[in-house]
Design a protein around this motif. Structure first.
Motif, PDB file in Angstrom:
ATOM      1  N   ILE A 187     -43.610  22.499  27.526  1.00 52.90           N
ATOM      2  CA  ILE A 187     -44.394  23.683  27.156  1.00 52.90           C
ATOM      3  C   ILE A 187     -44.800  23.604  25.693  1.00 52.90           C
ATOM      4  O   ILE A 187     -45.940  23.892  25.337  1.00 52.90           O
ATOM      5  CB  ILE A 187     -43.597  24.975  27.455  1.00 52.90           C
ATOM      6  N   ARG A 188     -43.884  23.165  24.866  1.00 53.69           N
ATOM      7  CA  ARG A 188     -44.186  23.025  23.435  1.00 53.69           C
ATOM      8  C   ARG A 188     -45.302  22.008  23.220  1.00 53.69           C
ATOM      9  O   ARG A 188     -46.218  22.230  22.427  1.00 53.69           O
ATOM     10  CB  ARG A 188     -42.928  22.607  22.687  1.00 53.69           C
ATOM     11  N   LYS A 189     -45.230  20.902  23.936  1.00 54.83           N
ATOM     12  CA  LYS A 189     -46.236  19.847  23.801  1.00 54.83           C
ATOM     13  C   LYS A 189     -47.603  20.301  24.326  1.00 54.83           C
ATOM     14  O   LYS A 189     -48.626  20.083  23.690  1.00 54.83           O
ATOM     15  CB  LYS A 189     -45.771  18.605  24.555  1.00 54.83           C
ATOM     16  N   LYS A 190     -47.622  20.941  25.485  1.00 57.81           N
ATOM     17  CA  LYS A 190     -48.879  21.328  26.118  1.00 57.81           C
ATOM     18  C   LYS A 190     -49.527  22.552  25.476  1.00 57.81           C
ATOM     19  O   LYS A 190     -50.733  22.594  25.300  1.00 57.81           O
ATOM     20  CB  LYS A 190     -48.659  21.580  27.606  1.00 57.81           C
ATOM     21  N   TYR A 191     -48.716  23.553  25.142  1.00 58.17           N
ATOM     22  CA  TYR A 191     -49.260  24.831  24.659  1.00 58.17           C
ATOM     23  C   TYR A 191     -48.991  25.105  23.180  1.00 58.17           C
ATOM     24  O   TYR A 191     -49.406  26.140  22.669  1.00 58.17           O
ATOM     25  CB  TYR A 191     -48.688  25.985  25.487  1.00 58.17           C
ATOM     26  N   GLN A 192     -48.266  24.212  22.514  1.00 58.53           N
ATOM     27  CA  GLN A 192     -47.883  24.407  21.104  1.00 58.53           C
ATOM     28  C   GLN A 192     -47.125  25.727  20.917  1.00 58.53           C
ATOM     29  O   GLN A 192     -47.314  26.440  19.939  1.00 58.53           O
ATOM     30  CB  GLN A 192     -49.104  24.367  20.163  1.00 58.53           C
ATOM     31  N   ILE A 193     -46.275  26.022  21.892  1.00 55.97           N
ATOM     32  CA  ILE A 193     -45.443  27.227  21.841  1.00 55.97           C
ATOM     33  C   ILE A 193     -43.986  26.802  21.942  1.00 55.97           C
ATOM     34  O   ILE A 193     -43.598  26.123  22.900  1.00 55.97           O
ATOM     35  CB  ILE A 193     -45.798  28.191  22.992  1.00 55.97           C
ATOM     36  N   LYS A 194     -43.212  27.195  20.951  1.00 51.14           N
ATOM     37  CA  LYS A 194     -41.794  26.849  20.936  1.00 51.14           C
ATOM     38  C   LYS A 194     -40.990  28.006  21.508  1.00 51.14           C
ATOM     39  O   LYS A 194     -41.140  29.147  21.086  1.00 51.14           O
ATOM     40  CB  LYS A 194     -41.328  26.550  19.520  1.00 51.14           C
ATOM     41  N   ILE A 195     -40.152  27.684  22.474  1.00 51.96           N
ATOM     42  CA  ILE A 195     -39.231  28.674  23.023  1.00 51.96           C
ATOM     43  C   ILE A 195     -37.847  28.303  22.505  1.00 51.96           C
ATOM     44  O   ILE A 195     -37.272  27.294  22.905  1.00 51.96           O
ATOM     45  CB  ILE A 195     -39.250  28.684  24.566  1.00 51.96           C
TER      46      ILE A 195
ATOM     47  N   VAL B 185     -41.553  31.697  37.170  1.00 53.73           N
ATOM     48  CA  VAL B 185     -42.855  31.181  36.733  1.00 53.73           C
ATOM     49  C   VAL B 185     -43.686  32.341  36.170  1.00 53.73           C
ATOM     50  O   VAL B 185     -44.354  32.197  35.143  1.00 53.73           O
ATOM     51  CB  VAL B 185     -43.592  30.481  37.896  1.00 53.73           C
ATOM     52  N   ALA B 186     -43.627  33.481  36.824  1.00 55.68           N
ATOM     53  CA  ALA B 186     -44.410  34.643  36.390  1.00 55.68           C
ATOM     54  C   ALA B 186     -44.015  35.091  34.984  1.00 55.68           C
ATOM     55  O   ALA B 186     -44.883  35.351  34.145  1.00 55.68           O
ATOM     56  CB  ALA B 186     -44.252  35.793  37.379  1.00 55.68           C
ATOM     57  N   THR B 187     -42.725  35.175  34.696  1.00 56.39           N
ATOM     58  CA  THR B 187     -42.289  35.619  33.365  1.00 56.39           C
ATOM     59  C   THR B 187     -42.590  34.563  32.308  1.00 56.39           C
ATOM     60  O   THR B 187     -42.931  34.900  31.178  1.00 56.39           O
ATOM     61  CB  THR B 187     -40.791  35.981  33.332  1.00 56.39           C
ATOM     62  N   LEU B 188     -42.501  33.312  32.677  1.00 60.98           N
ATOM     63  CA  LEU B 188     -42.823  32.225  31.757  1.00 60.98           C
ATOM     64  C   LEU B 188     -44.310  32.233  31.422  1.00 60.98           C
ATOM     65  O   LEU B 188     -44.698  32.120  30.255  1.00 60.98           O
ATOM     66  CB  LEU B 188     -42.413  30.895  32.382  1.00 60.98           C
ATOM     67  N   ALA B 189     -45.145  32.422  32.423  1.00 56.42           N
ATOM     68  CA  ALA B 189     -46.591  32.499  32.220  1.00 56.42           C
ATOM     69  C   ALA B 189     -46.940  33.697  31.339  1.00 56.42           C
ATOM     70  O   ALA B 189     -47.781  33.593  30.431  1.00 56.42           O
ATOM     71  CB  ALA B 189     -47.312  32.601  33.561  1.00 56.42           C
ATOM     72  N   GLN B 190     -46.290  34.814  31.590  1.00 52.31           N
ATOM     73  CA  GLN B 190     -46.529  36.028  30.809  1.00 52.31           C
ATOM     74  C   GLN B 190     -46.177  35.798  29.334  1.00 52.31           C
ATOM     75  O   GLN B 190     -46.915  36.208  28.440  1.00 52.31           O
ATOM     76  CB  GLN B 190     -45.700  37.163  31.398  1.00 52.31           C
ATOM     77  N   PHE B 191     -45.061  35.126  29.092  1.00 51.61           N
ATOM     78  CA  PHE B 191     -44.644  34.833  27.721  1.00 51.61           C
ATOM     79  C   PHE B 191     -45.659  33.922  27.027  1.00 51.61           C
ATOM     80  O   PHE B 191     -46.057  34.183  25.889  1.00 51.61           O
ATOM     81  CB  PHE B 191     -43.255  34.181  27.704  1.00 51.61           C
ATOM     82  N   ILE B 192     -46.085  32.870  27.697  1.00 51.81           N
ATOM     83  CA  ILE B 192     -47.034  31.924  27.110  1.00 51.81           C
ATOM     84  C   ILE B 192     -48.356  32.623  26.797  1.00 51.81           C
ATOM     85  O   ILE B 192     -48.913  32.462  25.709  1.00 51.81           O
ATOM     86  CB  ILE B 192     -47.245  30.708  28.033  1.00 51.81           C
ATOM     87  N   GLU B 193     -48.842  33.408  27.734  1.00 55.08           N
ATOM     88  CA  GLU B 193     -50.096  34.132  27.507  1.00 55.08           C
ATOM     89  C   GLU B 193     -49.958  35.124  26.353  1.00 55.08           C
ATOM     90  O   GLU B 193     -50.876  35.278  25.545  1.00 55.08           O
ATOM     91  CB  GLU B 193     -50.544  34.833  28.785  1.00 55.08           C
ATOM     92  N   SER B 194     -48.819  35.777  26.265  1.00 52.27           N
ATOM     93  CA  SER B 194     -48.565  36.718  25.185  1.00 52.27           C
ATOM     94  C   SER B 194     -48.567  35.996  23.832  1.00 52.27           C
ATOM     95  O   SER B 194     -49.157  36.476  22.859  1.00 52.27           O
ATOM     96  CB  SER B 194     -47.228  37.410  25.415  1.00 52.27           C
ATOM     97  N   GLU B 195     -47.912  34.853  23.770  1.00 49.85           N
ATOM     98  CA  GLU B 195     -47.863  34.075  22.530  1.00 49.85           C
ATOM     99  C   GLU B 195     -49.242  33.554  22.149  1.00 49.85           C
ATOM    100  O   GLU B 195     -49.600  33.566  20.979  1.00 49.85           O
ATOM    101  CB  GLU B 195     -46.885  32.897  22.667  1.00 49.85           C
ATOM    102  N   ARG B 196     -50.012  33.125  23.120  1.00 50.09           N
ATOM    103  CA  ARG B 196     -51.372  32.641  22.849  1.00 50.09           C
ATOM    104  C   ARG B 196     -52.242  33.775  22.313  1.00 50.09           C
ATOM    105  O   ARG B 196     -53.003  33.589  21.366  1.00 50.09           O
ATOM    106  CB  ARG B 196     -51.992  32.072  24.115  1.00 50.09           C
ATOM    107  N   SER B 197     -52.129  34.942  22.905  1.00 49.57           N
ATOM    108  CA  SER B 197     -52.906  36.110  22.460  1.00 49.57           C
ATOM    109  C   SER B 197     -52.507  36.515  21.051  1.00 49.57           C
ATOM    110  O   SER B 197     -53.350  36.849  20.226  1.00 49.57           O
ATOM    111  CB  SER B 197     -52.696  37.296  23.395  1.00 49.57           C
ATOM    112  N   ARG B 198     -51.219  36.484  20.800  1.00 51.65           N
ATOM    113  CA  ARG B 198     -50.697  36.854  19.485  1.00 51.65           C
ATOM    114  C   ARG B 198     -51.229  35.918  18.409  1.00 51.65           C
ATOM    115  O   ARG B 198     -51.583  36.342  17.308  1.00 51.65           O
ATOM    116  CB  ARG B 198     -49.168  36.819  19.504  1.00 51.65           C
ATOM    117  N   ARG B 199     -51.333  34.649  18.717  1.00 53.94           N
ATOM    118  CA  ARG B 199     -51.841  33.671  17.759  1.00 53.94           C
ATOM    119  C   ARG B 199     -53.322  33.826  17.483  1.00 53.94           C
ATOM    120  O   ARG B 199     -53.796  33.512  16.417  1.00 53.94           O
ATOM    121  CB  ARG B 199     -51.561  32.260  18.253  1.00 53.94           C
ATOM    122  N   LYS B 200     -54.048  34.296  18.510  1.00 51.31           N
ATOM    123  CA  LYS B 200     -55.495  34.461  18.344  1.00 51.31           C
ATOM    124  C   LYS B 200     -55.841  35.728  17.592  1.00 51.31           C
ATOM    125  O   LYS B 200     -56.906  35.845  17.027  1.00 51.31           O
ATOM    126  CB  LYS B 200     -56.181  34.480  19.720  1.00 51.31           C
ATOM    127  N   SER B 201     -54.931  36.698  17.595  1.00 46.93           N
ATOM    128  CA  SER B 201     -55.175  37.964  16.902  1.00 46.93           C
ATOM    129  C   SER B 201     -55.120  37.750  15.401  1.00 46.93           C
ATOM    130  O   SER B 201     -54.200  37.103  14.902  1.00 46.93           O
ATOM    131  CB  SER B 201     -54.120  38.997  17.289  1.00 46.93           C
TER     132      SER B 201
END
Length: 89
Positions: free
Chosen positions: A48-56, A70-86
């Motif tokens: 996940i870190r390699k693909k999405y540049q998100i460290k858990i 999978v649903a909670t993991l996807a939610q976390f990744i999307e949340s982190e991506r949104s947070r970075r774009k803000s």
């Protein structure tokens, strides 16, 4: 995102006998669900870190919730991506 994560799980953990359709997005990733273990969690975290540049961080208080399914993991990744774009205020 969930389908993408399922592919990542299958590829990263070499679950050759599994297909995307076999993985329930809301089923537990560990124990009674998909049956992953702590080594799998480390490998998946690195992927996940390699693909999405998100460290858990394994020390995060909510790491168990993040890796619950999978649903909670996807939610976390999307949340982190949104947070970075803000833009920072």
């Amino acid at each position: 995102m969930e389908t993408e994560l399922k592919h990542l799980i299958i590829d990263t953990l070499a679950l050759e006998d599994s297909e995307v359709a076999d993985i329930d997005s809301n089923a537990a990733l560990f124990n009674s669900g998909l049956g992953l273990d702590s080594i799998d969690a480390l490998e998946l975290g690195l992927a996940i870190r390699k693909k999405y540049q998100i460290k858990i961080d394994a020390e995060q208080d909510d790491v168990v919730k993040i890796f619950a399914s999978v649903a909670t993991l996807a939610q976390f990744i999307e949340s982190e991506r949104s947070r970075r774009k803000s833009p920072a205020i």
